[in-house]
Structure formats: structure tokens, C-alpha cells
Motif scaffolding. Sequence first.
Motif: not given
Length: 345
Positions: A245-263
Motif C-alpha cells: 500500500r501507499d504509505l500516505a494513503e494507508f496513514m490516511d485510512e488509519l486516521m479515518v478509521r480511528l476518527n470513526y471508532e472514537y465516536l
Amino acid sequence: MKKGVISLFVALLILASTSLTAFAASFSDISGTYAKPYIEALASKNIISGYNDGTYRPQERVTRAQFAKMLALALELPASPESAKNFTDVKDWADPYVGALVDSDITKGIRPDFFGADNPITRQEMIVMFVRAMGMEDYAQLINLWSQFEDEEKISQFAYAHVAFAEQIGFAEGNKNHFMPTQTADRAAAAKWIYNFTIDSDKYFENSLNVIAFNTVTLENLESVKVINDTTVKLINFDGTTENRDLAEFMDELMVRLNYEYLYFLDGYFWNDSNSSVKDDIVQTTVSFWESEYSSYTLMLSSADAKAQLKTYLNKFYANENNIEYSILDDMLMYAEEKGILENK
């Protein structure tokens, strides 16, 4: 993705690939200190310096301004004296280094106009700067780990997530499982931490990705992450499959997932105390994840319609005091599945 994550990581990889073992400088008072190889290595690269009398003074406390210089030079950050001008207590010699850290989001000062330049830096303050230098502050705060240090209750709130994260990736070291967060750092300790940070930057970065991924609940199949180079990571799954995976895209995905899970941790009290803009952000975060290619759901309505329905529902649902303690994320999922807004892929 947090600004500077990839650029700082690339810079650290370059530094790590340059051996710091060619000692070209020594001092008259470091022969008996554990930090002698670290001090000499950093001095050979002009990252640290001693005093005019030929000493390094390893037991002397490090000020915040002195540490800013060490870290900025270690990261080879561009000098930026103008970015430090808002701080009234930073001397001219330190402006380029403090400003460089400001530009890289590594420091914000104690107050907008006060850096605390002459204050001895504490161990927890150094860890905060290191975690920010890795570009991992937002991730550390979202996964919100517990520290296993026996004196974890002494860690200040502003630094707790950073220390716990640095502990998990193997960077924050203690003494007999005590971190001593408010203890001021000496010049020997500062040299060792900066040396380890630059030399083993790739290891700590990869450890960071694995700690974040392990604590991302929606990544159920991911076993580990391997950094291939400064742009690519390999994802290794429990089912035996792998994916580059592209590193930047993977880190963006992690951020999206974590923000979602934080809810999941937010409830009706939070919803009712929030203004309309914050509520919009909550439903936007939710719908954005449902729409993403890595979600296990298919959104059956337009994004705008889904967000409008969710916001209206939550306003009504949490108006009932009997529902106030329920999780916002759980309630949105239940409603969306019931009303056909979502379907499982």
C-alpha cells in the motif's frame, strides 16, 4: 493526514542511513558516562556542542531552548527565526531552532507568547516533542493507550497519550518501570534519546504503524505492517494474504478509521452539549467511513440524505433522557441498518 508525517519520516530515514559512528569530537568529562558514544556521535555531526573549556557537562540540565536546537539540528529542519518571534523569552541564538520546530508542528510553546526557553525540559516534554516529530500525535491521542509505568499517575494530562504511545513503540524508557515524567532531563539523557531517535527512526516508525493498526478495531484481519521504503508499506493479514500500500494513503485510512471508532466513546451528553457544527462533523465522519472503499458497509442513500437523517434522528433520540448514556456510534449504526440507510457488503 497530519502535516509533515511523510516528509519528516523521509528525513529521518536519510539520517538513519548515515552512520553516526565516526566519532570526530570528544570532551574531557564524558569518559565515565553511559552516554559517551551518543555524545561523541552527535558532536561529530555538529548536532550538539560542548563548552569553551572542552567539557560537555553531561549531568547539567537541558533547557527547552537547548533541546530545541538539538532536535532541530538532528532533524535537519530549515532554520526559521521569524516563526519564533511571537515568543518573548527566546533569545536570538535559539530563534532559528525554536522557529523550525514551530513550523514542523513539533512545539507550540507553553503559551502563545512564552516558550519557556530557559526552563529545564522535563522527560515528558521531550517525549511530546519526539512523538510530534514522528507525526504521530493525532494517532496517539485517538488510540489513547494506558501506560504501564508504575508512576503513570504522575504523567501530566497533556503528555499522557504521548508517553503511553512512546512506551508501546519501545522508545520511552524508564528506570525499574518508573518513567519519572516530571524529572528534568540532563544533557547525557538528551543525547541518548536524540541519537536513538535518529538512528532507529525507521524501527520506531514501523513500530508506530503496528501499534496504531493493532488498536484500530475495524482492521480485524490485519496482523502486521512492514515498511518497505519511504512510500510503501506491506500489510500482512491473518489469513495469509499480503498487500502493498501507499504509505500516505494507508496513514490516511488509519486516521479515518480511528476518527470513526472514537465516536463509540461519545454519548448523548456529548451530542446535546455540541453545537450544530460539531454535530455536522460527527455525522460527516460517520458517513465518510461508510462510503469508503475499506468499509464493510454500502451506503444506500446519497451522502447528503444520510447525514440529514442521522442528525435529525440523534437530535430526537437524545432529547429523551432515558437514551442519554448510549453510544453515538452504536445508535447511528442501529438506526441506519433499521431504516435501510446501510447494507453489509
